[in-house]
Structures are given as structure tokens and as C-alpha cells.
Design a protein around this motif. Structure first.
Motif, PDB file in Angstrom:
ATOM      1  N   SER A 122      22.623  18.238 -16.887  1.00  0.00           N
ATOM      2  CA  SER A 122      21.819  18.793 -15.786  1.00  0.00           C
ATOM      3  C   SER A 122      22.756  19.313 -14.706  1.00  0.00           C
ATOM      4  N   LYS A 123      22.302  20.304 -13.971  1.00  0.00           N
ATOM      5  CA  LYS A 123      23.108  20.811 -12.860  1.00  0.00           C
ATOM      6  C   LYS A 123      23.068  19.810 -11.718  1.00  0.00           C
ATOM      7  N   TYR A 168      33.902   6.849 -22.385  1.00  0.00           N
ATOM      8  CA  TYR A 168      33.038   7.060 -21.232  1.00  0.00           C
ATOM      9  C   TYR A 168      31.579   6.851 -21.636  1.00  0.00           C
ATOM     10  N   LYS A 169      30.737   6.632 -20.618  1.00  0.00           N
ATOM     11  CA  LYS A 169      29.300   6.497 -20.845  1.00  0.00           C
ATOM     12  C   LYS A 169      28.573   7.279 -19.760  1.00  0.00           C
ATOM     13  N   LEU A 170      27.726   8.227 -20.190  1.00  0.00           N
ATOM     14  CA  LEU A 170      26.965   9.051 -19.264  1.00  0.00           C
ATOM     15  C   LEU A 170      25.487   8.692 -19.384  1.00  0.00           C
ATOM     16  N   THR A 171      24.887   8.268 -18.275  1.00  0.00           N
ATOM     17  CA  THR A 171      23.473   7.894 -18.281  1.00  0.00           C
ATOM     18  C   THR A 171      22.749   8.615 -17.143  1.00  0.00           C
ATOM     19  N   THR A 172      21.431   8.676 -17.257  1.00  0.00           N
ATOM     20  CA  THR A 172      20.614   9.295 -16.213  1.00  0.00           C
ATOM     21  C   THR A 172      19.904   8.209 -15.413  1.00  0.00           C
ATOM     22  N   VAL A 173      19.797   8.441 -14.120  1.00  0.00           N
ATOM     23  CA  VAL A 173      19.056   7.532 -13.237  1.00  0.00           C
ATOM     24  C   VAL A 173      17.783   8.259 -12.813  1.00  0.00           C
ATOM     25  N   LYS A 174      16.620   7.676 -13.158  1.00  0.00           N
ATOM     26  CA  LYS A 174      15.347   8.345 -12.905  1.00  0.00           C
ATOM     27  C   LYS A 174      14.563   7.664 -11.793  1.00  0.00           C
ATOM     28  N   SER A 175      13.707   8.462 -11.168  1.00  0.00           N
ATOM     29  CA  SER A 175      12.838   7.935 -10.124  1.00  0.00           C
ATOM     30  C   SER A 175      11.791   7.021 -10.751  1.00  0.00           C
ATOM     31  N   SER A 176      11.550   5.889 -10.141  1.00  0.00           N
ATOM     32  CA  SER A 176      10.616   4.909 -10.710  1.00  0.00           C
ATOM     33  C   SER A 176       9.173   5.402 -10.696  1.00  0.00           C
ATOM     34  N   ASP A 177       8.831   6.256  -9.744  1.00  0.00           N
ATOM     35  CA  ASP A 177       7.440   6.694  -9.658  1.00  0.00           C
ATOM     36  C   ASP A 177       7.151   7.990 -10.406  1.00  0.00           C
ATOM     37  N   ASN A 185       9.484   9.459 -12.706  1.00  0.00           N
ATOM     38  CA  ASN A 185      10.280   9.510 -13.947  1.00  0.00           C
ATOM     39  C   ASN A 185      11.124  10.784 -14.058  1.00  0.00           C
ATOM     40  N   VAL A 186      11.442  11.351 -12.905  1.00  0.00           N
ATOM     41  CA  VAL A 186      12.283  12.541 -12.847  1.00  0.00           C
ATOM     42  C   VAL A 186      13.735  12.112 -12.619  1.00  0.00           C
ATOM     43  N   THR A 187      14.645  12.774 -13.308  1.00  0.00           N
ATOM     44  CA  THR A 187      16.061  12.417 -13.171  1.00  0.00           C
ATOM     45  C   THR A 187      16.543  12.701 -11.757  1.00  0.00           C
ATOM     46  N   LYS A 188      17.071  11.663 -11.106  1.00  0.00           N
ATOM     47  CA  LYS A 188      17.578  11.793  -9.732  1.00  0.00           C
ATOM     48  C   LYS A 188      19.082  12.030  -9.705  1.00  0.00           C
ATOM     49  N   SER A 189      19.798  11.393 -10.628  1.00  0.00           N
ATOM     50  CA  SER A 189      21.252  11.513 -10.617  1.00  0.00           C
ATOM     51  C   SER A 189      21.818  11.182 -11.995  1.00  0.00           C
ATOM     52  N   LEU A 190      23.079  11.532 -12.175  1.00  0.00           N
ATOM     53  CA  LEU A 190      23.810  11.182 -13.386  1.00  0.00           C
ATOM     54  C   LEU A 190      24.849  10.130 -13.031  1.00  0.00           C
ATOM     55  N   GLU A 244      20.302  18.473  -9.117  1.00  0.00           N
ATOM     56  CA  GLU A 244      19.536  19.464  -8.359  1.00  0.00           C
ATOM     57  C   GLU A 244      18.045  19.301  -8.656  1.00  0.00           C
ATOM     58  N   SER A 245      17.238  19.447  -7.644  1.00  0.00           N
ATOM     59  CA  SER A 245      15.794  19.275  -7.841  1.00  0.00           C
ATOM     60  C   SER A 245      15.183  20.592  -8.318  1.00  0.00           C
TER      61      SER A 245
END
Length: 342
Positions: free
Chosen positions: A316-317, A260-269, A271-276, A341-342
Motif C-alpha cells: 500500500s502507498k 523480515y516480517k511485514l504486517t498490516t494494522v487495521k482499524s478495529s471499527d 477494518n481498514v488498513t491504518k498502517s504497515l 494513505e487514506s
């Protein structure tokens, strides 16, 4: 090792119980209802999941030198010793690999009757007895998973478990699934022959026979003996008169963990993690219907019967109600998108 269910014995028990119920229903309806209610209450209590009691951390010496955590759980399904001469009964789970802040760690679980852990667990007054319990749990784990070797130095953690409670409970439930199906199938066959004689829903009978049969099977499923004895006697090299520990239908074969591969998807503006984003490769799996997937806010559990098992703590939760899953048949890949979660 004898694991079969004695159908003749169960049939005799069924005849006796149904005859008793018929007589009681006719002669003392109030006692009959009390008996039914008591049986249902006991069945409900018997079916409660295992509960974490304490967590022991040690280290695996082979095949890999990684941190190793043992979750000690209390479980009403594990009967207490009937007397000091009888072996202590235990059930164990498969060994799982999870991620924490130090990297990969190995986790397993063992379950004892609550009376054993009340006396010899985290609050034991006699630390020698406590050490004996931990050591024989390690003996049991090594006997069930012969490819591993554990460091016998350990520490008892402040926390009661490693990993999520839900995953710990599920790992122990897997050990009982095959045996439960065998018992249920035999009881179903028995009911077909006797149900016309019953004057009430047979739930009370099922509860009683399940408990009696579980106790009988547990006594028969002896998988060798271990040295040593509780109650003030520490481990030694002399064979015990009776085995100290008796396995209760434990699962000895670990299913492979898929890649498996787990990565984070961050907001472009910001740089906060939006989703896994989790991609799991499942060669040989042809349909998502083969997968049992459970997602909570801090972990995921994937089980594919006879093929794969994955238990993963998330960094992250997440908002698990908004998580989505997609299975691509061509590549046998399961992709999960989990908003954080934000």
C-alpha cells in the motif's frame, strides 16, 4: 584483470591540465571561464543517475524457479564502443528479491550506454539484434552470478522497469562506490601536491580526470569475453576476435537479505488498513547508525555495509514523511511503523 589506478599517469595529466589552465587564465580569461563552465556542465551531466529503458521478464531455472526481471538502463557513465571492433561495455547490479502480487520475484539491473540501447533496445528495428542484446545481457548476468541459470525464453514488458526507479538506480550506484572512492582518494592526494599551482577551483580538473580515468579503468577491467556480435550478427559458438561485452566495475557479490516480517494494522471499527508494520532482524548490527534506510511512498531500501541489503515494495502507498523507525539493540531488530494513505 587489472583494476588499479595509474597514479603516474594521473600526475602527468594533472601537470598538463594545470599548466594549460595557468596559461589560459593569463592570456585569455574569457576562454578560461568558458572552459571552466563547460567542464562543470559535463561533470553534472556525467553524474546523472541511470535511467530505465526497458524491462525483460524471464524465469530463473536454478537455484529457485522464480520469475526473474532484468531492468535495462541507459547510463552516461558507461562509455560507448569507440569502434565496431571494441567490446560493448556493461555494468550490472546485485540480484534482489522483492514481493509482488505473485509472491517472491528476483530483480537485477544492467546498464549500457544510451547509444547501444537506442539502436538495439526496445525500439530496435532489427529484432534479431534486439534478441542478441538480451541474450548477451543474460550471459553477463550468469557470468557474474555463477549460482544462477536463466531460461532463455523471455518477453519485453510494456513497463520500463520492475520495482521503483529509485531502487533500480541505487542498485547500479552500489557497483561504482568502491571504484569511485579509489579514484577520489588518488585525486585528493594529487591535489595536495599541485593545488598551490592552481589558479582556480580544481573542479574542472576533477571532472576531466574523473572522466579520463573512468574510461581508462573501464578498458582495463575485462572479465572474460562473450561470443557473438551486434550489428546483424547473432550469437554463435565461435570465439570472437574481441569480447563482445566488457564489464564496467560491476558488483558480483550479493549481500544477504535479512529476515523480515511485514504486517498490516487495521482499524478495529472499519477494518481498514491504518498502517504497515515492518520488523527486520539484523543479527550482528549494534547500532542504528550502521543502517542506511530510505523510505518512499511505495518501497523501502535498507543497506548495512558488508552485512545486509533489503529492497521491498510495499503493498500500500504510505505517508513516508510520517513513518517512524525504532532500533532495539538487545534483539538487533529494526521496527518501522508506516501510516497508509487514506
Amino acid at each position: 584483470m587489472e583494476t588499479g589506478v595509474d597514479k603516474d599517469s594521473m600526475m602527468r595529466q594533472a601537470q598538463q591540465v594545470w599548466s594549460m589552465l595557468d596559461d589560459m587564465a593569463d592570456n585569455d580569461p574569457r576562454a578560461y571561464r568558458s572552459f571552466i563552465d563547460k567542464q562543470m556542465a559535463e561533470k553534472k551531466e556525467f553524474m546523472l543517475p541511470p535511467e530505465p529503458h526497458m524491462c525483460v521478464q524471464t524465469k530463473m531455472l536454478k537455484p529457485d524457479a522464480v520469475p526473474f526481471f532484468i531492468n535495462f538502463c541507459t547510463w552516461k557513465r558507461i562509455p560507448p564502443p569507440a569502434n565496431p571492433e571494441e567490446p560493448v561495455k556493461v555494468s550490472g547490479s546485485a540480484i534482489s528479491q522483492i514481493d509482488d502480487d505473485r509472491g517472491k520475484v528476483a530483480v537485477t539491473a544492467v546498464a549500457f550506454n544510451e547509444k547501444i540501447l537506442d539502436e538495439f533496445g526496445k525500439n530496435a528495428t532489427n529484432k534479431s539484434d534486439q534478441d542478441t542484446l538480451v541474450q548477451i545481457a543474460m550471459d553477463f548476468i550468469e557470468s557474474q552470478h555463477s549460482y544462477i541459470k536463466l531460461n532463455r525464453k523471455y518477453k519485453i514488458l510494456e513497463r520500463s522497469h520492475k520495482g521503483s526507479v529509485k531502487l533500480v538506480q541505487e542498485s547500479l550506484f552500489h557497483a561504482f562506490r568502491a571504484k569511485d572512492k579509489e579514484v577520489d582518494d588518488n585525486i585528493a592526494d594529487m591535489i595536495k601536491g599541485f593545488a598551490p599551482l592552481a589558479t582556480e577551483n580544481p573542479e574542472s580538473l576533477l571532472s576531466q580526470l574523473n572522466k579520463e580515468n573512468d574510461s581508462e579503468v573501464n578498458h582495463k577491467q575485462t572479465n572474460g569475453t562473450l561470443n557473438g556480435q551486434l550489428s546483424g550478427i547473432t550469437l554463435d559458438t565461435k570465439p570472437a576476435k574481441k569480447g563482445l561485452i566488457e564489464e564496467v566495475s560491476s558488483m558480483t557479490v550479493s549481500l544477504p537479505q535479512p529476515i523480515y516480517k511485514l504486517t498490516t494494522v487495521k482499524s478495529s471499527d472499519t477494518n481498514v488498513t491504518k498502517s504497515l508494520l515492518l520488523k527486520i532482524e539484523l543479527p550482528g548490527v549494534k547500532s542504528v547508525s550502521e543502517c542506511e534506510l530510505d523510505i518512499s511512498k511505495d518501497d523501502i531500501s535498507l543497506f548495512v555495509e558488508e552485512k545486509y541489503e533489503l529492497k521491498l515494495s510495499l503493498p500500500s502507498k504510505i505517508i513516508h514523511e510520517e513513518a517512524s523507525a525504532k532500533f532495539v539493540k538487545k534483539s538487533s531488530t529494526l521496527t518501522l511503523i508506516m501510516p497508509v494513505e487514506s
